[in-house]
Structure formats: structure tokens, C-alpha cells
Design a protein around this motif. Structure first.
Motif, short mmCIF file in Angstrom:
data_model
loop_
_atom_site.label_atom_id
_atom_site.label_comp_id
_atom_site.label_asym_id
_atom_site.label_seq_id
_atom_site.Cartn_x
_atom_site.Cartn_y
_atom_site.Cartn_z
N THR A 1 -2.60 -0.62 -4.88
CA THR A 1 -3.01 0.57 -5.62
C THR A 1 -2.01 1.71 -5.49
OG1 THR A 1 -4.26 1.58 -3.78
CG2 THR A 1 -5.43 -0.01 -5.19
N LEU A 2 -1.08 1.60 -4.54
CA LEU A 2 -0.13 2.68 -4.29
C LEU A 2 1.12 2.49 -5.13
CD1 LEU A 2 -0.34 2.81 -0.38
CD2 LEU A 2 -1.66 4.16 -2.02
N PRO A 3 1.78 3.57 -5.51
CA PRO A 3 3.07 3.44 -6.20
C PRO A 3 4.08 2.70 -5.34
CG PRO A 3 2.25 5.70 -6.30
CD PRO A 3 1.39 4.98 -5.31
N ARG A 4 5.06 2.07 -5.98
CA ARG A 4 6.02 1.25 -5.23
C ARG A 4 6.72 2.06 -4.15
NH1 ARG A 4 11.29 0.16 -4.94
NH2 ARG A 4 11.93 -1.98 -4.41
N LYS A 5 7.13 3.28 -4.45
CA LYS A 5 7.83 4.10 -3.46
C LYS A 5 6.94 4.35 -2.25
CE LYS A 5 10.47 8.40 -3.04
NZ LYS A 5 10.95 9.61 -3.77
N ARG A 6 5.64 4.57 -2.48
CA ARG A 6 4.73 4.79 -1.36
C ARG A 6 4.54 3.51 -0.56
NH1 ARG A 6 4.03 8.84 1.28
NH2 ARG A 6 3.59 10.08 -0.57
N ARG A 7 4.48 2.36 -1.23
CA ARG A 7 4.34 1.09 -0.50
C ARG A 7 5.51 0.88 0.43
NH1 ARG A 7 2.87 -0.93 -5.67
NH2 ARG A 7 4.81 -2.13 -5.83
N VAL A 8 6.69 1.22 -0.01
CA VAL A 8 7.88 1.08 0.83
C VAL A 8 7.80 1.99 2.05
CG1 VAL A 8 10.39 1.44 0.93
CG2 VAL A 8 9.35 0.31 -1.06
N SER A 9 7.35 3.23 1.83
CA SER A 9 7.27 4.18 2.95
C SER A 9 6.17 3.77 3.93
CB SER A 9 7.03 5.60 2.44
OG SER A 9 5.77 5.74 1.86
N VAL A 10 5.07 3.23 3.43
CA VAL A 10 4.00 2.76 4.32
C VAL A 10 4.52 1.63 5.21
CG1 VAL A 10 1.79 1.53 4.39
CG2 VAL A 10 2.08 3.50 2.87
N ALA A 11 5.23 0.69 4.62
CA ALA A 11 5.79 -0.41 5.42
C ALA A 11 6.74 0.12 6.49
CB ALA A 11 6.51 -1.40 4.50
N ALA A 12 7.53 1.12 6.14
CA ALA A 12 8.47 1.70 7.12
C ALA A 12 7.71 2.42 8.23
CB ALA A 12 9.42 2.66 6.41
N GLU A 13 6.66 3.13 7.87
CA GLU A 13 5.86 3.84 8.88
C GLU A 13 5.25 2.86 9.87
OE1 GLU A 13 4.47 7.58 6.00
OE2 GLU A 13 3.06 5.95 6.49
N ARG A 14 4.73 1.77 9.36
CA ARG A 14 4.08 0.80 10.24
C ARG A 14 5.09 0.09 11.14
NH1 ARG A 14 -1.15 -2.10 8.39
NH2 ARG A 14 -1.70 -1.27 10.44
N ARG A 15 6.27 -0.16 10.64
CA ARG A 15 7.31 -0.77 11.48
C ARG A 15 7.67 0.16 12.64
NH1 ARG A 15 9.56 -2.46 6.49
NH2 ARG A 15 11.00 -0.68 6.49
N ARG A 16 7.75 1.45 12.38
CA ARG A 16 8.07 2.41 13.44
C ARG A 16 6.99 2.43 14.52
NH1 ARG A 16 8.44 7.85 10.66
NH2 ARG A 16 8.78 8.56 12.81
N VAL A 17 5.74 2.36 14.11
CA VAL A 17 4.64 2.35 15.08
C VAL A 17 4.71 1.09 15.94
CG1 VAL A 17 2.13 2.23 15.33
CG2 VAL A 17 3.15 3.84 13.71
N ARG A 18 4.94 -0.06 15.31
CA ARG A 18 5.02 -1.30 16.07
C ARG A 18 6.23 -1.29 17.00
NH1 ARG A 18 3.37 -3.50 11.01
NH2 ARG A 18 5.54 -3.95 10.47
N ALA A 19 7.35 -0.77 16.54
CA ALA A 19 8.56 -0.75 17.37
C ALA A 19 8.40 0.14 18.59
CB ALA A 19 9.76 -0.29 16.54
#
Length: 378
Positions: free
Chosen positions: A212-230
Motif C-alpha cells: 500500500t506504500l509508495p515505492r520510495k517509502r517501501r525502500v526507506s522502510v526496508a532500510a530502516e528495518r535493516r538498521r534496527v536489525r544491524a
């Protein structure tokens, strides 16, 4: 300004019943009027509010055949109440500062400053933030609505209040629209007091949410979650019964301080304890832990198939050091991941930070504050 007379009898219109304690309500009938979006008007939340608000509360209803058909919760707000978003003077100032429609004009038209002119105020529709309404069953009529509004007005003036107000009345549901029209006909004035945000959980869960999110937001969400896991942050959902409420209270105070609200951790503890004791398994926390400590939390309450984000807080020294997006991880991504399996269709995020919430897939509905000014009694 008119004299605020005292009438301890607070006479009720014909057909309206009232009690001063939620424990004395016809609880099953009252709760049957509450839809899934009305958690804060259910008896168990009224128990919490009554025990922690520190102000008089009263409950009004009409009934037929011995069963409630329409119901109205009220609370008396004074200048000593610390919950600023539950006071019409503070809501008016904040709405005017935010440029919300009608607020600046309403403020300009006041004869005196908002606190002295609007307080004490009878909060009609409940002492909570968002969707302060009359509960209506399918057989509720215009007469039921009018009788409850009249009873609230009588109560307000009978207890020396400046007048009644519905702080956050939406217009999405038919009963709310009818109530808004009734209030306008009785001389109430209104202004936009905020926007109430919810997220409707897709049936296919987190993947559907991302879609449901715009493509640019999907990319930023994935990046945010990678930072949390790292960063080796562990996020879990745990029963409130097992939670570290003292730590939660300290983190909520940090959050409120960030937004300029003077709030001590001890002020959060009564609500946290009451929510734990009253809601049982329907109260849990999303918790972020790192380096051996809690770095963020969100208190979630369940009502039917809806979740409500009630309180949250963060370790801002840790946030400044790491820059991690714990708010989004806890309150959006982690909750959405768990919602479908839990049978949850809607997550409530309430008022404030509307643009941020919209950016994460929420929808928002306008809320209006309806006020009957002193001297405007119908």
C-alpha cells in the motif's frame, strides 16, 4: 460573563438516567452500544479513567424496555487538570497555532482568555483524546440525542461549569453527523481540533501493508528495518502484566518532555497500573531492548478486532546516539507483522503527527470541538 450558578440537584430531562460511578452502570447494556472504535467509552476504560483522571465523572443514558439505547460519558475539566489535550482552552490554543480551520476565529471572538472563559468545562463524550461522542444503539432517536445533550447542559451549569463541550467529535459515522447538526441547532460553535488516524490492516498482513506504500517509502522502510536489525535491537510483544512499568513511565516522561509537556514519571504510573489490572490479556506492550535495557515501548490495548496504541516512550539519549527509528519499528512495522495472526483489522493511532502517520499508511478523519459558550444556552 454570566454568573455560574450552582444547582446540586442537577435535574435530569425526562427519560434520562445518571450515575456518578462506572461501577453502577448497566454495564452489559452500556457496552453493547460501543462499537470496535469505542474502546475509550467502554466500561473497563471508564473504570481506568475514573480511577486516574482526578476529576468528577458522570454517566448519562436513555433506555427502552430496561436497556440503554444511547449513552453519554462526562467529566469536569478544570484549570488544574494536567492533561492539556483534554481541556478546551488548551485545545483551542493548539488548534489556532496549528492553523486548523475555525480555531483562530473562535479564539479571536472570545471576550476573555480561553482558560477563564471556557473552564471549568463539562467534557461531553468522555475524557479521552479522539471520538468523544454519544454511544447510539440502532433504536436511538433524535429525541434520545437531544435529551442527553440537554442533560449535559443542565449538569454543566448545575455544577458551576462555563459550559459543555464535545472536544473531538468526528463526522464519519451517521450518529456523529446527526449529533453535530443537533449541537449546531442548539447554538454550539465548532472548530477543527485535530485528525484521528487509523491503519487498516490488509488481510495479507505485512506484505500487503508494504504494497500500500509508495515505492520510495517501501525502500526507506526496508532500510530502516535493516538498521534496527544491524544494531542488535530486539523487539517483542509482551503482556503488560509482565512489563517494567517503572521504566515505561520514565520513557513516556522523556517523550512528553521532548514536546514541551511537563510530566513526571509518577504521573504515568496510575494509568499503566490500572490498564494492566483492568484489561488483563487485552493489554500488552511492544518493547525494544538493546544493550541490556528497554529503549522504547508502546502500550497497546485490544477491543474486539481493533488495537489501540495508548502510550509510548523512548530513551532519547540512546536515540541521539544511534539514530534508530524505534518509533516506526515498534508502532508500525512490528505491530502490522503481528496483527493479522492476532485477528486484528484496525490499529488506532489517534491524534497528532498526522503527516507522519499518513506517511506510514494511515488514514485520518477530521475531529471538531463543539462548544456552547457562556451566555449561549439554548
Amino acid at each position: 460573563m454570566p454568573t455560574r450558578a450552582q444547582d446540586p440537584d442537577r435535574r435530569l430531562p425526562a427519560g434520562v438516567r445518571a450515575v456518578d460511578r462506572a461501577a453502577d452502570l448497566p454495564r452489559r447494556g452500556w457496552d453493547a452500544l460501543a462499537g470496535p472504535g469505542d474502546l475509550f467509552l467502554t466500561c473497563r476504560w471508564l473504570d481506568v479513567a475514573e480511577a486516574t483522571a482526578g476529576v468528577p465523572m458522570r454517566y448519562l443514558w436513555t433506555e427502552r424496555d430496561g436497556q440503554p439505547v444511547a449513552a453519554l460519558a462526562t467529566a469536569l475539566a478544570t484549570a488544574s487538570a494536567p492533561w492539556m489535550l483534554g481541556r478546551p482552552d488548551a485545545v483551542l490554543r493548539g488548534s489556532a497555532d496549528a492553523g486548523l480551520p475555525g480555531a483562530a476565529e473562535f479564539l479571536t471572538d472570545l471576550v476573555d482568555d480561553p482558560t477563564s472563559e471556557l473552564l471549568p468545562a463539562l467534557l461531553a463524550g468522555g475524557r479521552h483524546i479522539g471520538n468523544t461522542r454519544i454511544l447510539c444503539g440502532p433504536s436511538a432517536t433524535e429525541h434520545d440525542l437531544a435529551a442527553l445533550v440537554e442533560a449535559a447542559e443542565s449538569q454543566a451549569y448545575g455544577t458551576g461549569a462555563a459550559g459543555p463541550c464535545f472536544l473531538y467529535l468526528g463526522e464519519a459515522a451517521d450518529p456523529d453527523r446527526r449529533l453535530g447538526a443537533l449541537l449546531a441547532a442548539r447554538g454550539y460553535e465548532s472548530f477543527v481540533s485535530g485528525h484521528y488516524s487509523v491503519l487498516r490492516v490488509p488481510k495479507d498482513g505485512y506484505e500487503g501493508y508494504l504494497a500500500t506504500l509508495p515505492r520510495k517509502r517501501r525502500v526507506s522502510v526496508a532500510a530502516e528495518r535493516r538498521r534496527v536489525r544491524a544494531a542488535d535491537v530486539r523487539t517483542v510483544l509482551e503482556p503488560l502484566a509482565d512489563a517494567d512499568l517503572v521504566r515505561f513511565a520514565a520513557l513516556e516522561a522523556e517523550l512528553l518532555e521532548k514536546y514541551g509537556i511537563d510530566w513526571a514519571p509518577d504521573q504515568s504510573m496510575p494509568v499503566l497500573r490500572q490498564a494492566r489490572d483492568v484489561f488483563g490479556d487485552d493489554a500488552f506492550a511492544a518493547v525494544a531492548r538493546a544493550d541490556g535495557d528497554i529503549r522504547g515501548f508502546a502500550l497497546i490495548l485490544r477491543h474486539g478486532d481493533h488495537w489501540y496504541a495508548r502510550q509510548t516512550g523512548y530513551d532519547y539519549a540512546y536515540q541521539r546516539r544511534t539514530g534508530l527509528p524505534l518509533y516506526f519499528e515498534l508502532l508500525y512495522y512490528r505491530l502490522v507483522e503481528e496483527a493479522t495472526a492476532a485477528g486484528v483489522s484496525v490499529i488506532h493511532y489517534g491524534l497528532g503527527s498526522t503527516d507522519t502517520k499518513l506517511s506510514r499508511g494511515c488514514t485520518a478523519t477530521e475531529q471538531r470541538c463543539h462548544v456552547l459558550r457562556p451566555g449561549s444556552r439554548a
